[in-house]
Design an enzyme around this catalytic site. Structure first.
Site, PDB file in Angstrom:
ATOM      1  N   HIS A  67       0.826  -1.221   0.000  1.00  0.00           N
ATOM      2  CA  HIS A  67       0.000   0.000   0.000  1.00  0.00           C
ATOM      3  C   HIS A  67       0.854   1.263   0.000  1.00  0.00           C
ATOM      4  CE1 HIS A  67      -2.719   3.164   1.486  1.00  0.00           C
ATOM      5  NE2 HIS A  67      -3.698   2.416   1.002  1.00  0.00           N
ATOM      6  N   ARG A  68       1.854   1.315   0.871  1.00  0.00           N
ATOM      7  CA  ARG A  68       2.861   2.387   0.957  1.00  0.00           C
ATOM      8  C   ARG A  68       2.354   3.698   1.567  1.00  0.00           C
ATOM      9  NH1 ARG A  68       6.750   3.316  -3.924  1.00  0.00           N
ATOM     10  NH2 ARG A  68       4.887   4.115  -4.964  1.00  0.00           N
ATOM     11  N   ASP A  69       1.095   3.776   1.981  1.00  0.00           N
ATOM     12  CA  ASP A  69       0.631   5.039   2.573  1.00  0.00           C
ATOM     13  C   ASP A  69      -0.493   4.784   3.579  1.00  0.00           C
ATOM     14  OD1 ASP A  69       0.873   7.769   2.908  1.00  0.00           O
ATOM     15  OD2 ASP A  69      -0.511   8.273   1.279  1.00  0.00           O
ATOM     16  N   ILE A  70      -0.248   3.867   4.498  1.00  0.00           N
ATOM     17  CA  ILE A  70      -1.251   3.555   5.518  1.00  0.00           C
ATOM     18  C   ILE A  70      -1.203   4.622   6.607  1.00  0.00           C
ATOM     19  CG2 ILE A  70      -1.959   1.868   7.265  1.00  0.00           C
ATOM     20  CD1 ILE A  70      -0.756  -0.300   5.455  1.00  0.00           C
ATOM     21  N   ASN A  74      -6.331   7.913   5.280  1.00  0.00           N
ATOM     22  CA  ASN A  74      -6.621   6.968   4.196  1.00  0.00           C
ATOM     23  C   ASN A  74      -7.466   5.789   4.675  1.00  0.00           C
ATOM     24  OD1 ASN A  74      -5.247   8.492   2.349  1.00  0.00           O
ATOM     25  ND2 ASN A  74      -3.342   7.340   2.514  1.00  0.00           N
TER      26      ASN A  74
END
Length: 230
Positions: A67-70, A74
């Site tokens: 995912h890289r942007d938890i 979000n």
């Protein structure tokens, strides 16, 4: 659910999330007067919901997805305050023989949620996703932002919680709104979630639990092994 592209504008269509983002309910901001303070059961269910989403992306989908942007902004909440992980703008699906993704320019993501090793290796992995999830767990239980000015990626909240753990005063980190009563607060569960958050935020990525183990920890009300000092 779908997408539309017209006159140079790209729109993504999602299920309607009437309670907006987790970020709003934890930290308020301009909409603080119209948001609800999440009770303990709702917070626990949000952690479990995001853990389930992470397990699906990492282990159950046809490809491994990073995912890289938890982060709380979000994570969206439906009409029953169940969590949905969204915003896959930075997400990447890995080829079957790969365990990481390397971006050609910089380290994408948000400080405080980016695992420290990413700044050295430039690679995003399942372990770096787990680090971001650990930061979210700490924010959910503590009601504070991770606030990070450290380029090595270590947040002030993480350091605070780990110090309190080492001093045997871990529950002092809990959101004062919960501790004040009236929200179904469970001290034993809070302690377990804080320890799980620290385990997910372990400086050594090899020591972080996999998403499958995180789900098992939540289902069995257990915690992974954790050192006292950070």
């Amino acid at each position: 659910a779908g997408w539309c592209h017209q006159d140079g504008v790209l729109l993504l269509v999602y299920d309607y999330m009437p309670h907006g983002s987790l970020d709003r309910h934890l930290f308020g901001g301009r909409e603080a007067a119209t948001t609800t303070t999440l009770d303990w059961k709702q917070r626990y269910n949000v952690v479990a919901g995001v853990a389930s989403a992470l397990n699906y992306l990492h282990h159950e989908f046809e490809q491994t997805v990073i995912h890289r942007d938890i982060k709380p902004s979000n994570i969206m909440l439906d009409s029953s305050f169940h969590a949905r992980l969204g915003d896959f703008g930075l997400a990447r699906a890995l080829e079957s023989d790969k365990t990481s993704y390397t971006d050609k320019v910089g380290v994408p993501g948000t400080l405080g949620y980016i695992a420290p090793e990413c700044f050295h290796t430039g690679r995003a992995t399942r372990e770096s996703d787990v680090f971001g999830f650990g930061a979210v767990i700490l924010e959910i239980v503590c009601g504070r932002r991770v606030s990070c000015s450290n380029p090595a990626g270590c947040s002030q909240l993480l350091e605070l919680v780990w110090r309190l753990h080492g001093a045997g005063r871990l529950l002092e980190a809990v959101d004062p709104r919960l501790a004040a009563g009236g929200y179904g607060y469970d001290g034993e569960e809070a302690e377990r979630l804080l320890l799980l958050g620290l385990a997910c935020s372990h400086p050594n990525p090899r020591q972080r639990p996999k998403a499958q183990a995180i789900l098992q920890n939540l289902q069995t009300r257990s915690v992974p092994p954790l050192p006292v000092p950070m």
